[in-house]
Design a protein around this motif. Structure first.
Motif, PDB file in Angstrom:
ATOM      1  N   PHE A 153       3.653 -90.035 -37.976  1.00 15.52           N
ATOM      2  CA  PHE A 153       2.488 -90.977 -38.217  1.00 15.52           C
ATOM      3  C   PHE A 153       2.464 -92.171 -37.561  1.00 15.52           C
ATOM      4  N   GLY A 199      -3.912 -93.451 -33.859  1.00  9.97           N
ATOM      5  CA  GLY A 199      -4.884 -92.649 -34.753  1.00  9.97           C
ATOM      6  C   GLY A 199      -4.493 -91.952 -35.996  1.00  9.97           C
ATOM      7  N   TYR A 200      -5.123 -91.288 -36.444  1.00  8.05           N
ATOM      8  CA  TYR A 200      -4.672 -90.419 -37.749  1.00  8.05           C
ATOM      9  C   TYR A 200      -4.501 -89.205 -37.631  1.00  8.05           C
ATOM     10  N   TYR A 231      -4.342 -86.369 -38.934  1.00  7.86           N
ATOM     11  CA  TYR A 231      -5.173 -85.420 -39.988  1.00  7.86           C
ATOM     12  C   TYR A 231      -6.338 -85.864 -39.914  1.00  7.86           C
ATOM     13  N   THR A 286      -9.615 -88.903 -40.902  1.00 10.71           N
ATOM     14  CA  THR A 286      -9.554 -89.872 -41.935  1.00 10.71           C
ATOM     15  C   THR A 286     -10.605 -89.339 -42.705  1.00 10.71           C
ATOM     16  N   GLU A 310      -1.249 -90.131 -44.616  1.00 11.43           N
ATOM     17  CA  GLU A 310      -2.111 -91.548 -43.890  1.00 11.43           C
ATOM     18  C   GLU A 310      -3.272 -91.811 -44.782  1.00 11.43           C
ATOM     19  N   ARG A 343      -6.175 -89.960 -46.055  1.00 10.09           N
ATOM     20  CA  ARG A 343      -7.417 -89.714 -46.034  1.00 10.09           C
ATOM     21  C   ARG A 343      -7.912 -89.371 -47.422  1.00 10.09           C
ATOM     22  N   GLY A 367       3.115 -93.758 -43.044  1.00 12.22           N
ATOM     23  CA  GLY A 367       1.910 -93.217 -43.565  1.00 12.22           C
ATOM     24  C   GLY A 367       1.218 -94.069 -44.513  1.00 12.22           C
ATOM     25  N   LYS A 403      -0.576 -97.171 -43.174  1.00 13.16           N
ATOM     26  CA  LYS A 403      -1.961 -96.699 -42.623  1.00 13.16           C
ATOM     27  C   LYS A 403      -2.870 -96.372 -43.826  1.00 13.16           C
ATOM     28  N   ALA A 404      -2.475 -95.961 -44.809  1.00 11.12           N
ATOM     29  CA  ALA A 404      -3.444 -95.474 -45.760  1.00 11.12           C
ATOM     30  C   ALA A 404      -3.984 -96.828 -46.406  1.00 11.12           C
ATOM     31  N   LEU A 442      -6.627 -97.998 -44.193  1.00  8.20           N
ATOM     32  CA  LEU A 442      -7.606 -97.258 -44.246  1.00  8.20           C
ATOM     33  C   LEU A 442      -8.609 -97.807 -45.474  1.00  8.20           C
ATOM     34  N   GLY A 471      -8.673 -83.954 -37.641  1.00  7.91           N
ATOM     35  CA  GLY A 471      -8.004 -84.324 -36.683  1.00  7.91           C
ATOM     36  C   GLY A 471      -7.065 -83.604 -35.737  1.00  7.91           C
TER      37      GLY A 471
END
Length: 200
Positions: A9, A13-14, A16, A18, A44, A46, A67, A70-71, A74, A182
């Motif tokens: 992770f 970027g992500y 899998y 977003t 992450e 999504r 992860g 980043k979640a 987002l 992704g």
């Protein structure tokens, strides 16, 4: 395992994407604002973030601090609240009778933990609560578009029917699909999909 996912992770970027998993997004008819929701191994974020955008009260759990960070980022960009908890699922003190919905998207528990952790997922649901699950089947080894590269970690409909035999199964099927998630999940894939309701 957390070290593996933290490293994965950490890429830009992500991995899998977003956007939510397509199977999950197709079940929008079951979602009601305010539903207490557990997003298991949400990576992450999504799926957890998308559920929060539908007005659900979401707890996103994962073993990767990268992860989950980043979640949260987002969620912030989407203007929603996402609760997160860093945990190793095999040793987590799972909530009991707390959730209206549990989602498990492309989670592959090792054989020695699988049945017990599926019981914990079911136990976390309130009576009448629902579980939505999508995972790769052994046929996925032909496609190599995501998922564990070993048969023992992959799921079948019969395996899930046995693990969740105490629940009311609303949908259980093995299908071929096209993934556009992704760089991590892209192309033809063999999956099993489960929708169940916990019996009162």
């Amino acid at each position: 395992m957390s070290e593996f996912w933290n490293q994965r992770f950490s890429q830009p970027g992500y991995i899998y994407g977003t956007a939510p998993n397509a199977f999950l997004a197709a079940q929008k008819k079951y979602l009601k604002p305010g539903m207490r929701t557990l997003a298991v191994a949400d990576g992450e974020g999504r799926n957890g973030v998308w559920l929060a955008q539908q007005g659900l009260d979401v707890l996103s759990v994962d073993g990767s601090e990268v992860g989950l960070r980043k979640a949260r980022e987002l969620a912030g960009r989407r203007g929603v609240t996402l609760r997160t908890e860093l945990t190793e699922l095999a040793t987590w003190n799972w909530p009991v009778l707390e959730f209206d919905l549990v989602i498990a998207i492309f989670i592959h528990f090792p054989p020695e933990h699988r049945t017990r952790l599926h019981e914990k997922m079911l136990g976390a649901l309130k009576p009448g609560g629902m579980l939505l699950l999508e995972a790769f089947t052994p046929e996925q080894l032909q496609y190599k578009t995501g998922g564990p590269p070993v048969t023992e970690m992959l799921y079948t409909a019969n395996m899930l029917r046995n693990d969740f035999k105490s629940a009311e199964i609303l949908q259980l099927e093995e299908v071929l699909t096209e993934l556009q998630e992704g760089p991590g999940h892209r192309g033809r894939a063999a999956v099993v999909r489960l929708i169940l309701k916990k019996c009162p």
